[in-house]
Design a protein around this motif. Structure first.
Motif, PDB file in Angstrom:
ATOM      1  N   VAL A   1       0.821  -1.209   0.000  1.00  0.00           N
ATOM      2  CA  VAL A   1       0.000   0.000   0.000  1.00  0.00           C
ATOM      3  C   VAL A   1       0.857   1.262   0.000  1.00  0.00           C
ATOM      4  N   ARG A   2       1.971   1.246   0.717  1.00  0.00           N
ATOM      5  CA  ARG A   2       2.823   2.437   0.745  1.00  0.00           C
ATOM      6  C   ARG A   2       3.376   2.747  -0.655  1.00  0.00           C
ATOM      7  N   MET A   3       3.766   1.699  -1.386  1.00  0.00           N
ATOM      8  CA  MET A   3       4.268   1.899  -2.738  1.00  0.00           C
ATOM      9  C   MET A   3       3.166   2.437  -3.647  1.00  0.00           C
ATOM     10  N   ARG A   4       1.944   1.877  -3.500  1.00  0.00           N
ATOM     11  CA  ARG A   4       0.818   2.345  -4.309  1.00  0.00           C
ATOM     12  C   ARG A   4       0.488   3.804  -3.998  1.00  0.00           C
ATOM     13  N   ALA A   5       0.584   4.176  -2.718  1.00  0.00           N
ATOM     14  CA  ALA A   5       0.301   5.562  -2.324  1.00  0.00           C
ATOM     15  C   ALA A   5       1.267   6.523  -3.010  1.00  0.00           C
ATOM     16  N   ASP A   6       2.543   6.156  -3.065  1.00  0.00           N
ATOM     17  CA  ASP A   6       3.533   6.995  -3.747  1.00  0.00           C
ATOM     18  C   ASP A   6       3.245   7.051  -5.245  1.00  0.00           C
ATOM     19  N   GLU A   7       2.867   5.912  -5.804  1.00  0.00           N
ATOM     20  CA  GLU A   7       2.601   5.831  -7.240  1.00  0.00           C
ATOM     21  C   GLU A   7       1.389   6.659  -7.633  1.00  0.00           C
ATOM     22  N   TRP A   8       0.363   6.651  -6.766  1.00  0.00           N
ATOM     23  CA  TRP A   8      -0.885   7.361  -7.067  1.00  0.00           C
ATOM     24  C   TRP A   8      -0.923   8.773  -6.501  1.00  0.00           C
ATOM     25  N   HIS A   9       0.141   9.180  -5.819  1.00  0.00           N
ATOM     26  CA  HIS A   9       0.225  10.526  -5.249  1.00  0.00           C
ATOM     27  C   HIS A   9      -0.925  10.803  -4.273  1.00  0.00           C
ATOM     28  N   MET A  10      -1.116   9.891  -3.350  1.00  0.00           N
ATOM     29  CA  MET A  10      -2.141  10.065  -2.324  1.00  0.00           C
ATOM     30  C   MET A  10      -1.625   9.520  -1.001  1.00  0.00           C
ATOM     31  N   SER A  11      -2.378   9.737   0.072  1.00  0.00           N
ATOM     32  CA  SER A  11      -1.963   9.251   1.384  1.00  0.00           C
ATOM     33  C   SER A  11      -2.073   7.729   1.444  1.00  0.00           C
ATOM     34  N   VAL A  12      -1.345   7.135   2.402  1.00  0.00           N
ATOM     35  CA  VAL A  12      -1.407   5.689   2.585  1.00  0.00           C
ATOM     36  C   VAL A  12      -2.834   5.265   2.926  1.00  0.00           C
ATOM     37  N   GLU A  13      -3.534   6.077   3.736  1.00  0.00           N
ATOM     38  CA  GLU A  13      -4.911   5.758   4.114  1.00  0.00           C
ATOM     39  C   GLU A  13      -5.827   5.734   2.895  1.00  0.00           C
ATOM     40  N   GLU A  14      -5.684   6.738   2.017  1.00  0.00           N
ATOM     41  CA  GLU A  14      -6.507   6.791   0.801  1.00  0.00           C
ATOM     42  C   GLU A  14      -6.209   5.619  -0.122  1.00  0.00           C
ATOM     43  N   ALA A  15      -4.916   5.315  -0.297  1.00  0.00           N
ATOM     44  CA  ALA A  15      -4.542   4.203  -1.177  1.00  0.00           C
ATOM     45  C   ALA A  15      -5.080   2.883  -0.660  1.00  0.00           C
TER      46      ALA A  15
ATOM     47  N   SER B   1     -24.646   6.424 -14.753  1.00  0.00           N
ATOM     48  CA  SER B   1     -23.814   6.750 -15.910  1.00  0.00           C
ATOM     49  C   SER B   1     -22.396   6.274 -15.650  1.00  0.00           C
ATOM     50  N   LEU B   2     -21.708   5.883 -16.716  1.00  0.00           N
ATOM     51  CA  LEU B   2     -20.330   5.425 -16.573  1.00  0.00           C
ATOM     52  C   LEU B   2     -19.454   6.534 -16.012  1.00  0.00           C
ATOM     53  N   GLN B   3     -19.736   7.772 -16.412  1.00  0.00           N
ATOM     54  CA  GLN B   3     -18.989   8.911 -15.893  1.00  0.00           C
ATOM     55  C   GLN B   3     -19.108   8.989 -14.378  1.00  0.00           C
ATOM     56  N   ASP B   4     -20.338   8.895 -13.852  1.00  0.00           N
ATOM     57  CA  ASP B   4     -20.541   8.964 -12.399  1.00  0.00           C
ATOM     58  C   ASP B   4     -19.916   7.766 -11.704  1.00  0.00           C
ATOM     59  N   TYR B   5     -20.005   6.589 -12.334  1.00  0.00           N
ATOM     60  CA  TYR B   5     -19.393   5.397 -11.744  1.00  0.00           C
ATOM     61  C   TYR B   5     -17.889   5.588 -11.592  1.00  0.00           C
ATOM     62  N   MET B   6     -17.236   6.097 -12.633  1.00  0.00           N
ATOM     63  CA  MET B   6     -15.782   6.275 -12.575  1.00  0.00           C
ATOM     64  C   MET B   6     -15.385   7.328 -11.554  1.00  0.00           C
ATOM     65  N   VAL B   7     -16.208   8.365 -11.418  1.00  0.00           N
ATOM     66  CA  VAL B   7     -15.938   9.379 -10.399  1.00  0.00           C
ATOM     67  C   VAL B   7     -16.079   8.775  -9.006  1.00  0.00           C
ATOM     68  N   ASN B   8     -17.160   8.020  -8.790  1.00  0.00           N
ATOM     69  CA  ASN B   8     -17.393   7.404  -7.473  1.00  0.00           C
ATOM     70  C   ASN B   8     -16.302   6.405  -7.116  1.00  0.00           C
ATOM     71  N   GLU B   9     -15.774   5.712  -8.137  1.00  0.00           N
ATOM     72  CA  GLU B   9     -14.708   4.731  -7.898  1.00  0.00           C
ATOM     73  C   GLU B   9     -13.344   5.391  -7.780  1.00  0.00           C
ATOM     74  N   LYS B  10     -13.309   6.719  -7.936  1.00  0.00           N
ATOM     75  CA  LYS B  10     -12.071   7.482  -7.858  1.00  0.00           C
ATOM     76  C   LYS B  10     -11.028   6.993  -8.876  1.00  0.00           C
ATOM     77  N   ILE B  11     -11.517   6.637 -10.053  1.00  0.00           N
ATOM     78  CA  ILE B  11     -10.621   6.253 -11.140  1.00  0.00           C
ATOM     79  C   ILE B  11      -9.988   7.527 -11.706  1.00  0.00           C
ATOM     80  N   GLU B  12      -8.681   7.550 -11.745  1.00  0.00           N
ATOM     81  CA  GLU B  12      -7.994   8.752 -12.196  1.00  0.00           C
ATOM     82  C   GLU B  12      -8.458   9.143 -13.597  1.00  0.00           C
ATOM     83  N   ARG B  13      -8.656  10.428 -13.791  1.00  0.00           N
ATOM     84  CA  ARG B  13      -9.157  10.924 -15.077  1.00  0.00           C
ATOM     85  C   ARG B  13      -8.255  10.498 -16.230  1.00  0.00           C
ATOM     86  N   SER B  14      -6.940  10.479 -15.997  1.00  0.00           N
ATOM     87  CA  SER B  14      -6.013  10.130 -17.071  1.00  0.00           C
ATOM     88  C   SER B  14      -6.173   8.682 -17.527  1.00  0.00           C
TER      89      SER B  14
END
Length: 467
Positions: free
Chosen positions: A87-101, A410-423
């Motif tokens: 999780v710590r590696m993923r947090a660094d990769e995704w640029h978020m806190s360890v808790e969020e990751a 909507s797929l747009q809302d689903y992706m937002v709710n899942e916190k899928i990165e826009r990129s």
């Protein structure tokens, strides 16, 4: 059962007859209590229960916690699933806190199990802490709700139990649990509130501080439901156009709205364009409303590459995706037609140079063991309109069915709710039946196409990635 748990389960209709539920169990007091209460609740409600544990690989005793949860499930006769993730590696990769990751990974892994509901162990103290954190960072009505009892497919049966009540319950029945040593570290914002600020509030102002904050949050939850309906009406009236990367608002129509509704409308627009709202606060909303009052054309830059442009009668909020060279990224294009298949037939296609998709049709007779793998899924063959079946990227109007009642999102809302990165959103392959998405590959499948007792044939779809 514990009175607070029964109230939450019944009052918010958290679990329906026939539901499948996956509980996230870390081994701590709250998640252990959650598991025991859900196991007991099965005697009153006909549903299936399974457990997921994430080994976050952060502490030396992470393996111990995993083994503890596994043995607890074996004793209760409940299916156990686990995953190991740095999780710590993923947090660094995704640029978020360890808790969020950690939270993102847990929800992704639990949804892969295909359950109707995800049960987590958030309790009243967590709720109060979240409200205070949101207040300190700057928040609106949504932040004052803290943690909702029910949020999409996530349920929180312990939300009206305090940490003390949970620990007393486990002590009374002699149930052990794991203790996370990071819970005593003052390096985390939540721990500062838990270990310092809230005890001072309880001893110096009111010992029922946590309960009163939670009660206020409950009121806010009900108020928010009413306000949301008002905001939706104003949003639909004021928004001129809405795309994946931009929203245009009529300032003339917006001018007639109440100031509070204006703020909530802006937050709704920002939420649709951003995967996370942590860095979007009241001050940013007020900055947008301030430039709306000015004459001429004005521009404003916000977090997550958001750019606000105000013309004479319109406000455009857009996200700018740029490459290292400063050029706007082009969306990837994929459109692979899937041929009509009959029983016993198969088909293989290339998604990219490293990824293949294979399909085969088989009888549903005797097939009870539905695969729970990330990249192998079964679908009801007879519900598919083969004339429009394809593998492609997302398009405007795409949607997914989110429950067995037929509710769509909507797929747009689903992706937002899942916190899928826009990129990443445009590059995720989709198995689509027209605008209806069967499978957001690597994520969830549509409820509509799931197998049932009436299913006669199965379409098995497997993604094969070459290392």
């Amino acid at each position: 059962m514990l009175k607070g748990v029964m109230y939450a389960l019944d009052n918010f209709h958290m679990i329906d007859k026939g539901d499948s539920v996956v509980a996230g169990v870390s081994g701590g007091a709250d998640s252990v209590a959650l598991l025991l209460q859900l196991a007991e609740y099965r005697e009153q409600s006909d549903y299936t229960l399974q457990v997921f544990h994430l080994n976050h690989m952060i502490r030396d005793d992470a393996d111990r916690d995993e083994m503890f949860v596994k043995q607890l499930c074996e004793g209760l006769g409940i299916p156990f699933f686990s995953a190991r993730e740095d999780v710590r590696m993923r947090a660094d990769e995704w640029h978020m806190s360890v808790e969020e990751a950690g939270r993102r990974i847990r929800y992704e892994k639990m949804r892969e199990l295909g359950a109707d509901k995800i049960a987590v162990g958030h309790h009243e103290d967590d709720l109060a802490e979240t409200v205070l954190i949101n207040m300190c960072r700057g928040t609106g009505l949504h932040g004052m709700v803290g943690i909702a009892p029910v949020q999409d497919d996530i349920i929180r049966p312990l939300i009206y139990m305090t940490r003390g009540e949970i620990e007393d319950y486990l002590a009374d029945i002699g149930q052990e649990y794991c203790i996370d040593e990071t819970n005593t570290s003052m390096d985390y914002t939540r721990n500062k509130l838990r270990l310092d600020i809230i005890p001072r509030l309880k001893s110096g102002i009111n010992e029922r501080t946590v309960r009163h904050i939670a009660a206020m949050a409950g009121d806010m939850y009900e108020i928010e439901e009413y306000i949301d309906e008002e905001v939706r009406e104003h949003y639909d009236r004021c928004v001129i156009s809405e795309e994946d990367d931009s929203i245009v608002i009529s300032l003339e129509k917006l001018s007639g709205s109440n100031l509070f509704i204006k703020r909530e409308l802006m937050l709704k627009a920002l939420e649709k364009l951003t995967p996370r709202r942590k860095d979007i606060s009241r001050v940013h909303v007020d900055m947008i409303l301030d430039i709306c009052k000015l004459k001429g054309e004005k521009n404003l830059d916000l977090p997550y590459d958001l750019k606000v442009c105000k013309t004479y009668d319109r406000l455009k909020i857009a996200i700018e995706n740029k490459t290292e060279d400063g050029d706007k990224q082009e969306s990837e294009h994929m459109d692979i037609k899937v041929p009509m298949l009959t029983r016993g037939e198969g088909w293989t296609g290339d998604i990219d140079k490293n990824t293949q998709i294979t399909m085969r049709v088989m009888s549903a007779a005797g097939k009870d063991d539905i695969p729970k793998f990330t990249y192998t899924k079964w679908f009801d063959y007879d519900k598919i309109d083969w004339s429009g079946l394809c593998i492609r990227n997302r398009r405007p109007g795409d949607y997914i069915t989110i429950n067995d009642k037929g509710d769509k999102k909507s797929l747009q809302d689903y992706m937002v709710n899942e916190k899928i990165e826009r990129s990443l959103r445009d590059s995720i392959p989709l198995l689509a039946d027209g605008s209806h998405i069967l499978w957001v590959i690597g994520y969830r499948i549509s409820e509509y196409y799931k197998l049932s007792e009436k299913s006669k044939m199965i379409l098995e779809v497997e993604i094969i990635k070459e290392e």
